[in-house]
Design an enzyme around this catalytic site. Structure first.
Site, PDB file in Angstrom:
ATOM      1  N   GLU A 115      50.170 -34.693 -37.386  1.00 27.91           N
ATOM      2  CA  GLU A 115      49.013 -33.708 -38.048  1.00 27.91           C
ATOM      3  C   GLU A 115      48.965 -32.588 -36.942  1.00 27.91           C
ATOM      4  O   GLU A 115      47.536 -32.208 -37.171  1.00 27.91           O
ATOM      5  CB  GLU A 115      47.639 -34.351 -38.737  1.00 27.91           C
ATOM      6  N   HIS A 138      39.832 -35.730 -37.364  1.00 23.14           N
ATOM      7  CA  HIS A 138      40.769 -36.260 -39.217  1.00 23.14           C
ATOM      8  C   HIS A 138      40.231 -37.305 -39.905  1.00 23.14           C
ATOM      9  O   HIS A 138      41.250 -38.173 -38.802  1.00 23.14           O
ATOM     10  CB  HIS A 138      42.078 -35.597 -39.390  1.00 23.14           C
ATOM     11  N   HIS A 140      39.512 -40.120 -43.727  1.00 16.88           N
ATOM     12  CA  HIS A 140      39.144 -40.230 -44.956  1.00 16.88           C
ATOM     13  C   HIS A 140      38.051 -40.591 -45.385  1.00 16.88           C
ATOM     14  O   HIS A 140      38.255 -41.751 -46.425  1.00 16.88           O
ATOM     15  CB  HIS A 140      40.463 -40.577 -45.561  1.00 16.88           C
ATOM     16  N   GLU A 168      18.205 -33.680 -41.823  1.00 16.93           N
ATOM     17  CA  GLU A 168      18.769 -33.061 -40.805  1.00 16.93           C
ATOM     18  C   GLU A 168      20.335 -32.382 -40.515  1.00 16.93           C
ATOM     19  O   GLU A 168      20.924 -32.138 -39.554  1.00 16.93           O
ATOM     20  CB  GLU A 168      19.078 -34.457 -39.675  1.00 16.93           C
ATOM     21  N   HIS A 209      41.330 -35.353 -50.388  1.00 20.27           N
ATOM     22  CA  HIS A 209      42.280 -35.860 -48.907  1.00 20.27           C
ATOM     23  C   HIS A 209      41.429 -36.465 -48.014  1.00 20.27           C
ATOM     24  O   HIS A 209      41.371 -37.514 -47.597  1.00 20.27           O
ATOM     25  CB  HIS A 209      42.945 -34.856 -48.453  1.00 20.27           C
TER      26      HIS A 209
HETATM   27  P1  13P Z   1      49.908 -39.669 -39.609  1.00 23.30           P
HETATM   28  O1  13P Z   1      49.880 -41.560 -39.568  1.00 23.30           O
HETATM   29  O2  13P Z   1      50.431 -38.739 -39.291  1.00 23.30           O
HETATM   30  O3  13P Z   1      49.127 -39.415 -38.302  1.00 23.30           O
HETATM   31  O4  13P Z   1      49.134 -39.534 -40.857  1.00 23.30           O
HETATM   32  C1  13P Z   1      48.011 -39.314 -41.459  1.00 23.30           C
HETATM   33  C2  13P Z   1      46.729 -38.412 -42.022  1.00 23.30           C
HETATM   34  O5  13P Z   1      45.679 -39.287 -42.310  1.00 23.30           O
HETATM   35  C3  13P Z   1      47.856 -37.510 -42.434  1.00 23.30           C
HETATM   36  O6  13P Z   1      46.699 -36.817 -42.565  1.00 23.30           O
HETATM   37 ZN    ZN Z   2      45.020 -37.654 -44.079  1.00 25.40          ZN
END
Ligand code: 13P
Ligand code: ZN
Length: 269
Positions: A115, A138, A140, A168, A209
């Protein structure tokens, strides 16, 4: 030369990745972080000679010469604390951002996250909005992710629901969250789309995602995602129950005044 593993930015990065794993936001290799480094500070730890040169696959002239500490592709956040030199790397962008000189890390021959386009393009967008921005993160988180299956993806509606779930929220993210529909990850296209969304907010949800956050330091960015994720958790606890009351727009305006923030234009009545 000082030991890079003692550098405050490295210690903080390792703690943050470990903490994110502990929160369940980064299963397996899920998630990635990039942190813009201060070159003068970095020179206290590294001789700045490239170990290898990697292709980025995109141009980012705004970031040429800039150095980032970044997580590796396919690497597990769970393992960062045990082998930081394998799971993390420090790169300097050159040649208009089309190349990345590896200055340290990825010692098993690895490379930066898949990413990387979304990270670098988001850094460009956030630095324009706030020159003090340093972090793109980033991950999940389960509740935000779940919410993208059952809630309208309209950005105003999504933001208003999150704001209503914890008092908040509007204080922590008055710009709200932007939302991208499902797109193929790890591409320049999703990178460009994410960066465009980053022009107006520090939080961008990737439907089905995960989420992107941006901020001035790792703690602040972690806290931003943590707050949105908590709101999504409350939403999932109540969404199937009859609603008796919520935080009204009038009350949101009181929060704006009390905390000196301004909600995104047109999002409150
Ligand atoms: P990477 O292992 O390449 O960082 O990817 C993980 C991920 O969350 C892809 O969206
Ligand atoms: Zn991801």
């Amino acid at each position: 030369m000082k030991d890079i593993l003692t550098a405050p930015f490295m210690v903080e990065m390792i703690r943050t990745a470990t903490n994110m794993y502990g929160h369940g936001w980064d299963e397996r290799n899920g998630g990635n972080i990039s942190l813009l480094l201060d070159e003068a500070e970095l020179k206290e730890y590294l001789d700045m000679r490239p170990v290898r040169v990697l292709e980025t696959g995109f141009a980012a002239p705004e970031l040429a010469g800039k150095c980032f500490l970044v997580t590796g592709t396919g690497k597990y956040f769970k393992n960062v604390q045990y082998a930081p030199d394998v799971n993390l790397g420090i790169v300097r962008l050159t040649d208009g951002g089309t190349k990345a000189e590896l200055l340290w890390g990825f010692s098993d021959g690895g490379k930066f996250t898949s990413e990387f386009p979304a990270h670098m393009m988001s850094h460009i967008a956030r630095l324009k909005a706030d020159p003090a921005n340093r972090v793109v993160m980033h991950c999940h988180p389960a509740n935000l992710l779940a919410m993208t299956y059952v809630h309208d993806l309209d950005e105003k509606a999504f933001t208003r629901t999150l704001w209503q779930m914890c008092t908040e929220c509007i204080v922590v993210f008055p710009d709200g969250v932007n939302v991208l529909p499902w797109m193929l990850c790890g591409t320049n296209e999703i990178g460009e789309a994410t960066a465009k969304k980053m022009e107006t907010t520090r939080l961008v949800v990737w439907a089905q995602h995960g989420i992107y956050g941006a901020g001035r330091d790792l703690d602040e960015t972690f806290g931003l995602i943590e707050t949105a994720e908590k709101a999504a958790e409350i939403y999932l606890k109540i969404a199937h129950l009859p609603l008796k009351q919520t935080i009204t727009d009038e009350q949101m305006h009181l929060l704006e005044q009390r905390f000196g923030v301004k909600a995104r234009e047109g999002y409150l009545s």
